[in-house]
Design a protein around this motif. Sequence first.
Motif, PDB file in Angstrom:
ATOM      1  N   ILE A 142      -5.798  -2.634  -3.748  1.00  0.00           N
ATOM      2  CA  ILE A 142      -5.880  -3.952  -4.372  1.00  0.00           C
ATOM      3  C   ILE A 142      -4.691  -4.814  -3.959  1.00  0.00           C
ATOM      4  CG2 ILE A 142      -6.174  -5.192  -6.553  1.00  0.00           C
ATOM      5  CD1 ILE A 142      -8.358  -3.110  -5.996  1.00  0.00           C
ATOM      6  N   ARG A 200      -9.847  -2.058 -12.892  1.00  0.00           N
ATOM      7  CA  ARG A 200     -10.217  -1.586 -11.549  1.00  0.00           C
ATOM      8  C   ARG A 200     -11.625  -0.990 -11.564  1.00  0.00           C
ATOM      9  NH1 ARG A 200      -6.012   0.754 -10.929  1.00  0.00           N
ATOM     10  NH2 ARG A 200      -6.534   2.957 -11.200  1.00  0.00           N
ATOM     11  N   PRO A 212      -1.581  -7.265  -4.238  1.00  0.00           N
ATOM     12  CA  PRO A 212      -0.598  -7.411  -5.328  1.00  0.00           C
ATOM     13  C   PRO A 212      -0.715  -8.742  -6.061  1.00  0.00           C
ATOM     14  CG  PRO A 212       0.462  -7.643  -3.177  1.00  0.00           C
ATOM     15  CD  PRO A 212      -0.945  -7.174  -2.921  1.00  0.00           C
ATOM     16  N   CYS A 228      -6.273  -5.500 -11.687  1.00  0.00           N
ATOM     17  CA  CYS A 228      -6.942  -4.322 -11.130  1.00  0.00           C
ATOM     18  C   CYS A 228      -5.985  -3.311 -10.521  1.00  0.00           C
ATOM     19  CB  CYS A 228      -7.959  -4.763 -10.077  1.00  0.00           C
ATOM     20  SG  CYS A 228      -9.271  -5.792 -10.748  1.00  0.00           S
ATOM     21  N   ARG A 229      -4.791  -3.693 -10.239  1.00  0.00           N
ATOM     22  CA  ARG A 229      -3.803  -2.721  -9.703  1.00  0.00           C
ATOM     23  C   ARG A 229      -3.263  -1.821 -10.797  1.00  0.00           C
ATOM     24  NH1 ARG A 229       0.669  -3.317  -5.076  1.00  0.00           N
ATOM     25  NH2 ARG A 229      -0.756  -3.184  -3.317  1.00  0.00           N
ATOM     26  N   ASP A 230      -2.978  -2.408 -11.926  1.00  0.00           N
ATOM     27  CA  ASP A 230      -2.258  -1.675 -12.964  1.00  0.00           C
ATOM     28  C   ASP A 230      -3.137  -1.236 -14.125  1.00  0.00           C
ATOM     29  OD1 ASP A 230       0.106  -2.094 -11.522  1.00  0.00           O
ATOM     30  OD2 ASP A 230       0.383  -4.063 -12.454  1.00  0.00           O
ATOM     31  N   PRO A 272      -5.191   1.881  -6.754  1.00  0.00           N
ATOM     32  CA  PRO A 272      -4.308   0.714  -6.885  1.00  0.00           C
ATOM     33  C   PRO A 272      -3.852   0.157  -5.548  1.00  0.00           C
ATOM     34  CG  PRO A 272      -3.723   2.359  -8.512  1.00  0.00           C
ATOM     35  CD  PRO A 272      -4.761   2.990  -7.622  1.00  0.00           C
ATOM     36  N   GLU A 273      -3.584   1.018  -4.577  1.00  0.00           N
ATOM     37  CA  GLU A 273      -3.077   0.537  -3.299  1.00  0.00           C
ATOM     38  C   GLU A 273      -4.135  -0.204  -2.475  1.00  0.00           C
ATOM     39  OE1 GLU A 273      -3.718   5.069  -2.819  1.00  0.00           O
ATOM     40  OE2 GLU A 273      -3.029   3.658  -4.369  1.00  0.00           O
TER      41      GLU A 273
END
Length: 795
Positions: A51, A326, A53, A319-321, A48-49
Amino acid sequence: MQNVPASQTAIPDIELALIDRYWRAANYLSVGQIYLLDNPLLKQPLKPEHIKPRLLGHWGTTPGLNFIYAHLNRVIKVRDLDMIYVCGPGHGGPGMVANTWLEGSYSEIYPDISENAAGMQKLFKQFSFPGGVPSHVAPETPGSIHEGGELGYALVHAFGAAFDNPELVVACVVGDGEAETGPLAASWHSSKFLNAKRDGAVLPILHLNGYKIASPTLLARMGDEELESLFRGYGYEPFFVEGHEPAAMHRKMAETFDLAFNAIQLIQQAARDGTASTERPRWPMIILRSPKGWTGPKEVDGRKVEDFFRAHQVPVSNCRDNDRHREILETWMRSYDPADLFDDDGALRPELKALAPEGTKRMGSNPHANGGLLRKELRQPPISDYAVPVEAGKRGAITAQATKILGDYLRDTLMLNDEAKNFRIFGPDETESNRLGSVFEVTDRVWMEEIRPYDVQLGREGRVMEVLSEHLCQGWLEGYLLTGRHGFFSCYEAFIHIVDSMFNQHAKWMKVTRRLGWRKPVSSLTYLLTSHVWRQDHNGFSHQDPGFVDMVANKKSDVVRIYFPPDANTLVWVGDHCLATYDRINVIVAGKQPEAQWLSMQEAEAHCRAGAGIWDWAGSEDGGEPDLVMASAGDVPTLEMMAAVQLLRDAIPDLRIRVVNVVDLMALQSQDQHPHGLSEPDFDALFTTDRPVIFAYHGYPQLIHRLTYKRNNHGNFHVHGFIEEGTTTTPFDMTVLNELDRYHLALNAIDRVPGLKARSGDLVAMLEARLDEHFHYVREHGEDMPEIRDWRWRN
């Protein structure tokens, strides 16, 4: 229909395979820009990090743009061409940034975005990110002359770049959404103004990927037969490249490019060796049908994405959450096989790097896309040659047509720059109407269609660009200026509004380029607005609108200038000054009718340099503090203000009047708002700190209040101008309808000077009677009263 057989050109499979890898590299970088903050080479599983925000950008058009760029690189190298790429699809920024990074142009301009993994990570992060670069093709993008944020102007910019650039080829990608706009639809006619002998070539590439933001595009739903008929009707020879499967599409594209560039070469060769027919050539264009979001996810959450409108912006949005999203993104990016494209340090592999042209042959480094590198100073004649003789004792006694005299100046400017071929005049079908017809003594209108024996002022080698589309005139001129040349645009004042949005985009471009040290200055865009509101009495209300300058005044002060020369000598000085400037937009407003002449050329020069000044010879303050300031900006307002001053001086000899004329409107702003602004002491020296100011202004009164609201005496400004009253009437009645006439100005002055109205009853009655007399006279006789028509300033 021009379907190209695969066997027509023998291009080795190995070469096409390398182009495919280069294309994949560009696609990989494009996706990375939209999505990634870190992990640029996917050496770790996506987390996640890694990608961003906020996911901003447009994928749908980008793979097609990358596909075209890769194949143009091959053409440039094989044919040793000088080429620039105009990207019409509005948010194709990822592709253009990716390709200029791959070829090395980007890192040369921005060394911190190096050609390795660290640079790639910065490249990704900066895209559509605070402190970074926009998602569209902006001034920050190397190789660009076209702001991609608004649709409709790519093709007209491309043709503007090609005029007088005989060795340049402009590849212009037109998106199918963009193709629905009015300006783009008219832009196809630009080929009818292209002279193959002296101009470069434009290769339009209509990119049909089927969809705009949320629905199909019109042209993409048309069949090939109908499309071919449409573009053959426009005068082109269309070639089709269609399909989904990359390998077959690469071969079709390479073969079709060879056909198109062969056609361009034959057209130019025939024109330049004298063997061409008299018929206008049929230039090639390409219609590329490819899927929207090509090579991206075919489905997301069970919904169709590739080859559908959902590919337009960010195909995978969470894609972060969302772990599944993702995973889709990672699978998508790994499908390009980054290890096959970049080495362990993130540099493009040598065999792919070798596909790009070198030096200034790279489309991101071509000097035509940074026109200031090529710009040469315009040769200008001495303005003293055009001076209208104005003697101190005969001010206002003679009349002249200011734009006619400016036309003489432009004629000689054309002659002085004939060899350089770097100056053109642009406008709708109004050059003669605007009294600039002297230019036709030395040149013609550009005309590549049939010329009949009785036609006049038409020629293949003309320097005047006329077409009844303000959009085309503006766009041609922008492309011409941005590639290093000089130009001038004259237009009826009311109809310049048609290009309001184009003006906005060019002003934004100029603002941004001023902070980009690598972008070299280009010549200013100079407008002459004439046939203006106060002399459109015969055409009526539809032709009466002075509001363009209000919008211009909203722009950054280091970009815009607005001038209201009151007579011919001031107009010539202003025109000469504006044509010598760079990185600005100049707006000059001046009438074409015979008008009173006020200043000698020497006085005009001093007055224009100051921007505003006191006309001591017109006032009656006799060295003391005035009771009243009578001010003006504009030719007709100056005439009416002067007539009002004379009325007041005759009737009230002891009234101390100061007369101020403003030629540079931005002088009214404070110095912290505009570089031409008068200092506070200088402003107060003109307008005082406490006396009434009656200001006769050419346009909407509110603009004067906006410009002066911070000044000491703003509360005493009483502005007369256009208040949206108009019709078909007489010239003077236009001023009366809007209370800009001499009688209303004098009445207002009497109202504003303390104690004056109480002792001026007879004068007030006389002025009101004159207004009543005027009302009945014009409606009976259809012309202005003799005392108006024959009025002259008494020295």
